[in-house]
Write a protein that holds these residues in place. Structure first.
Motif, PDB file in Angstrom:
ATOM      1  N   PHE A 180     -43.037  46.200  23.646  1.00 50.67           N
ATOM      2  CA  PHE A 180     -41.798  46.099  24.436  1.00 50.67           C
ATOM      3  C   PHE A 180     -41.574  44.710  25.028  1.00 50.67           C
ATOM      4  O   PHE A 180     -40.464  44.188  25.005  1.00 50.67           O
ATOM      5  CB  PHE A 180     -41.844  47.140  25.567  1.00 50.67           C
ATOM      6  N   TYR A 181     -42.641  44.094  25.560  1.00 53.04           N
ATOM      7  CA  TYR A 181     -42.477  42.805  26.228  1.00 53.04           C
ATOM      8  C   TYR A 181     -41.996  41.726  25.244  1.00 53.04           C
ATOM      9  O   TYR A 181     -41.181  40.869  25.581  1.00 53.04           O
ATOM     10  CB  TYR A 181     -43.790  42.379  26.894  1.00 53.04           C
ATOM     11  N   GLY A 182     -42.540  41.787  24.042  1.00 51.97           N
ATOM     12  CA  GLY A 182     -42.100  40.861  23.008  1.00 51.97           C
ATOM     13  C   GLY A 182     -40.673  41.128  22.583  1.00 51.97           C
ATOM     14  O   GLY A 182     -39.883  40.197  22.386  1.00 51.97           O
ATOM     15  N   TRP A 183     -40.311  42.421  22.436  1.00 47.72           N
ATOM     16  CA  TRP A 183     -38.944  42.762  22.029  1.00 47.72           C
ATOM     17  C   TRP A 183     -37.936  42.279  23.078  1.00 47.72           C
ATOM     18  O   TRP A 183     -36.854  41.795  22.742  1.00 47.72           O
ATOM     19  CB  TRP A 183     -38.807  44.282  21.865  1.00 47.72           C
ATOM     20  N   GLU A 184     -38.316  42.410  24.331  1.00 51.77           N
ATOM     21  CA  GLU A 184     -37.446  42.001  25.442  1.00 51.77           C
ATOM     22  C   GLU A 184     -37.153  40.495  25.380  1.00 51.77           C
ATOM     23  O   GLU A 184     -36.005  40.056  25.488  1.00 51.77           O
ATOM     24  CB  GLU A 184     -38.157  42.351  26.756  1.00 51.77           C
ATOM     25  N   ALA A 185     -38.222  39.718  25.181  1.00 57.80           N
ATOM     26  CA  ALA A 185     -38.063  38.263  25.082  1.00 57.80           C
ATOM     27  C   ALA A 185     -37.318  37.883  23.806  1.00 57.80           C
ATOM     28  O   ALA A 185     -36.460  36.980  23.815  1.00 57.80           O
ATOM     29  CB  ALA A 185     -39.429  37.584  25.114  1.00 57.80           C
ATOM     30  N   GLU A 186     -37.629  38.574  22.716  1.00 56.01           N
ATOM     31  CA  GLU A 186     -36.969  38.296  21.440  1.00 56.01           C
ATOM     32  C   GLU A 186     -35.459  38.536  21.548  1.00 56.01           C
ATOM     33  O   GLU A 186     -34.652  37.751  21.028  1.00 56.01           O
ATOM     34  CB  GLU A 186     -37.564  39.180  20.341  1.00 56.01           C
ATOM     35  N   ALA A 187     -35.072  39.607  22.255  1.00 53.12           N
ATOM     36  CA  ALA A 187     -33.653  39.916  22.428  1.00 53.12           C
ATOM     37  C   ALA A 187     -32.948  38.827  23.241  1.00 53.12           C
ATOM     38  O   ALA A 187     -31.801  38.454  22.940  1.00 53.12           O
ATOM     39  CB  ALA A 187     -33.501  41.272  23.112  1.00 53.12           C
ATOM     40  N   ALA A 188     -33.641  38.305  24.258  1.00 50.98           N
ATOM     41  CA  ALA A 188     -33.058  37.246  25.094  1.00 50.98           C
ATOM     42  C   ALA A 188     -32.849  35.968  24.283  1.00 50.98           C
ATOM     43  O   ALA A 188     -31.811  35.305  24.402  1.00 50.98           O
ATOM     44  CB  ALA A 188     -33.961  36.970  26.296  1.00 50.98           C
ATOM     45  N   VAL A 189     -33.844  35.625  23.450  1.00 45.52           N
ATOM     46  CA  VAL A 189     -33.740  34.436  22.608  1.00 45.52           C
ATOM     47  C   VAL A 189     -32.629  34.610  21.577  1.00 45.52           C
ATOM     48  O   VAL A 189     -31.845  33.677  21.322  1.00 45.52           O
ATOM     49  CB  VAL A 189     -35.088  34.146  21.914  1.00 45.52           C
ATOM     50  N   LYS A 190     -32.535  35.795  21.021  1.00 48.83           N
ATOM     51  CA  LYS A 190     -31.492  36.065  20.022  1.00 48.83           C
ATOM     52  C   LYS A 190     -30.100  35.897  20.621  1.00 48.83           C
ATOM     53  O   LYS A 190     -29.222  35.265  20.013  1.00 48.83           O
ATOM     54  CB  LYS A 190     -31.656  37.485  19.472  1.00 48.83           C
ATOM     55  N   LEU A 191     -29.906  36.424  21.819  1.00 48.10           N
ATOM     56  CA  LEU A 191     -28.607  36.309  22.484  1.00 48.10           C
ATOM     57  C   LEU A 191     -28.289  34.848  22.804  1.00 48.10           C
ATOM     58  O   LEU A 191     -27.159  34.392  22.623  1.00 48.10           O
ATOM     59  CB  LEU A 191     -28.602  37.148  23.766  1.00 48.10           C
ATOM     60  N   ALA A 192     -29.288  34.115  23.272  1.00 49.08           N
ATOM     61  CA  ALA A 192     -29.087  32.692  23.585  1.00 49.08           C
ATOM     62  C   ALA A 192     -28.737  31.907  22.331  1.00 49.08           C
ATOM     63  O   ALA A 192     -27.846  31.041  22.347  1.00 49.08           O
ATOM     64  CB  ALA A 192     -30.346  32.122  24.235  1.00 49.08           C
ATOM     65  N   ARG A 193     -29.408  32.212  21.247  1.00 46.93           N
ATOM     66  CA  ARG A 193     -29.146  31.520  19.979  1.00 46.93           C
ATOM     67  C   ARG A 193     -27.707  31.769  19.522  1.00 46.93           C
ATOM     68  O   ARG A 193     -27.021  30.860  19.043  1.00 46.93           O
ATOM     69  CB  ARG A 193     -30.139  32.008  18.911  1.00 46.93           C
ATOM     70  N   GLU A 194     -27.249  33.006  19.703  1.00 44.85           N
ATOM     71  CA  GLU A 194     -25.872  33.353  19.337  1.00 44.85           C
ATOM     72  C   GLU A 194     -24.865  32.598  20.200  1.00 44.85           C
ATOM     73  O   GLU A 194     -23.844  32.105  19.704  1.00 44.85           O
ATOM     74  CB  GLU A 194     -25.659  34.867  19.477  1.00 44.85           C
ATOM     75  N   THR A 195     -25.160  32.490  21.491  1.00 47.14           N
ATOM     76  CA  THR A 195     -24.265  31.791  22.420  1.00 47.14           C
ATOM     77  C   THR A 195     -24.137  30.320  22.048  1.00 47.14           C
ATOM     78  O   THR A 195     -23.029  29.779  21.986  1.00 47.14           O
ATOM     79  CB  THR A 195     -24.790  31.915  23.860  1.00 47.14           C
ATOM     80  N   ILE A 196     -25.270  29.677  21.790  1.00 50.10           N
ATOM     81  CA  ILE A 196     -25.265  28.251  21.452  1.00 50.10           C
ATOM     82  C   ILE A 196     -24.557  28.022  20.123  1.00 50.10           C
ATOM     83  O   ILE A 196     -23.752  27.094  19.987  1.00 50.10           O
ATOM     84  CB  ILE A 196     -26.700  27.704  21.433  1.00 50.10           C
ATOM     85  N   ALA A 197     -24.843  28.870  19.139  1.00 50.46           N
ATOM     86  CA  ALA A 197     -24.210  28.730  17.830  1.00 50.46           C
ATOM     87  C   ALA A 197     -22.693  28.867  17.918  1.00 50.46           C
ATOM     88  O   ALA A 197     -21.951  28.086  17.309  1.00 50.46           O
ATOM     89  CB  ALA A 197     -24.772  29.782  16.868  1.00 50.46           C
ATOM     90  N   GLN A 198     -22.249  29.826  18.697  1.00 53.28           N
ATOM     91  CA  GLN A 198     -20.811  30.083  18.820  1.00 53.28           C
ATOM     92  C   GLN A 198     -20.061  28.868  19.369  1.00 53.28           C
ATOM     93  O   GLN A 198     -18.934  28.589  18.954  1.00 53.28           O
ATOM     94  CB  GLN A 198     -20.577  31.297  19.726  1.00 53.28           C
TER      95      GLN A 198
END
Length: 381
Positions: free
Chosen positions: A40-58
């Motif tokens: 869970f802890y890894g999934w939580e961090a992975e989700a945060a990084v994924k969202l940030a990556r999407e924001t920057i890309a957009q």
């Protein structure tokens, strides 16, 4: 103790409290490693990084997969130049850049020359802009990369990035741009501007130091780069190292805020800059460096004729925090290579001041600084 007025936002910016608030949970509560995909802890961090990556890309009209996180723009520039050189050396060994680039581009170019690559350093006009015909003439059959920064870190000049991208694409040459000073301040669209690699950083837009990114195009054309850090194969194998989740989250938040308030901040900083220049231009010893209009809204770079540069900086230190050039090279005793490229004498280059006006500066601060600078110039004549 009185703290000087801060007008050095091209060097760095204070962290916006909204950015800090977004980061804090990822230091303690959500502290997981985004590469730990088994719990869970890894999934939580992975989700945060994924969202940030999407924001920057957009914000630059890219896809999330094209964003490679780095420790900052210096690493992103090194990865772009060295990575392309290593990946495409069989196709060609010639690169093109500009004399006024940041040292994070110029120094890797010098390193590549030591390995047998050739680099053409384009001159600039007196206003800091390149001649597009010079660029076109410099491209050869063995040219693999052109690197031109979007906004100069000293004189704030905005190069014609879209036109440069068009020229590079027409010659099937990769185009890299260092956008450390431009991101969040001017519109950037990697598709419209035909940019293949773009270097970004957070700490110029009220994010934290130590986090940046490199955009690497994945289609039309698909860009290959050789990794410069080897380890766990993170970031699609292009940049190994455990991702720093709090910084990544903060980077995305800083960019989100910058884009949302881009027009408002542009108008505010432009108004403050124009008022500062109006006051300083009262003195005929003060000259403007760089193009009058085609520059970052918050940038003002001046030289003072007939005044000792070191003495002027010492006189200003108690009142205002500013730089005489790039913060990355301010400890050097040599004059600014950017101002020398504009055709200035060493004396005039030494007597230069870079103002970086930012989000939290006020009209009252500009008035105080203008009064003190004009008085200092009069006393030092």
């Amino acid at each position: 103790m009185h703290r000087p007025i801060y007008l050095d936002c091209h060097a760095t910016t204070p962290v916006d409290e909204r950015v800090l608030a977004a980061m804090l949970p990822y230091f303690r509560e959500n502290f997981g490693n985004p590469a730990s995909v088994g719990h869970f802890y890894g999934w939580e961090a992975e989700a945060a990084v994924k969202l940030a990556r999407e924001t920057i890309a957009q914000t630059i009209n890219a896809t999330p997969e094209e964003i490679i996180f780095t420790s900052g723009a210096t690493e992103a520039n090194n990865l772009a130049l060295k990575g392309v050189a290593e990946a495409y050396h069989l196709k060609g060994r010639h690169l093109i850049t500009v004399q006024t680039e940041h040292n994070a581009v110029l120094d890797p170019c010098v390193y590549l020359q030591s390995l047998g690559f050739e680099v053409t350093y384009l001159p600039v006009n007196a206003d800091g802009l390149i001649d597009l015909q010079d660029l076109e003439r410099a491209i050869r059959a063995d040219t693999i990369l052109v690197s031109v920064m979007a906004a100069n870190n000293e004189i704030g000049v905005l190069q014609p990035i879209a036109q440069i991208g068009q020229i590079c694409r027409s010659h099937q040459v990769l185009f890299h741009s260092d956008a450390a000073q431009a991101i969040g301040k001017i519109p950037l669209d990697v598709e419209a501007m035909q940019i293949d690699l773009l270097s970004l950083t957070a700490h110029k837009i009220y994010g934290v130091k130590g986090i940046g990114a490199l955009y690497v195009r994945r289609r039309q054309p698909r860009v290959s780069i050789a990794p410069q850090l080897h380890g766990g194969g993170h970031e699609r194998g292009m940049r190994s190292g455990t991702l720093y989740t709090p910084q990544i989250v903060g980077f995305a938040k800083a960019l989100e805020i910058a884009i949302a308030s881009q027009e408002e901040e542009h108008q505010k900083t432009l108004s403050l800059r124009e008022h500062l220049w109006q006051r300083l231009s009262e003195c005929d010893r003060i000259i403007l460096n760089g193009h009058r209009q085609q520059r970052l809204a918050g940038n003002l770079n001046i030289s003072v004729k007939g005044v000792n540069g070191q003495a002027l900086m010492l006189a200003l230190q108690p009142i205002v925090a500013i730089s005489s050039g790039s913060a990355c090279t301010s400890a050097k005793t040599t004059p600014s290579h950017v101002l020398m490229a504009l055709g200035h004498s060493q004396e005039l280059a030494y007597a230069s001041i870079r103002f970086g006006i930012g989000r939290f500066n006020t009209f009252e601060e500009i008035e105080i600084v203008a009064d003190h600078l004009l008085a200092s110039v009069r006393s030092l004549q």
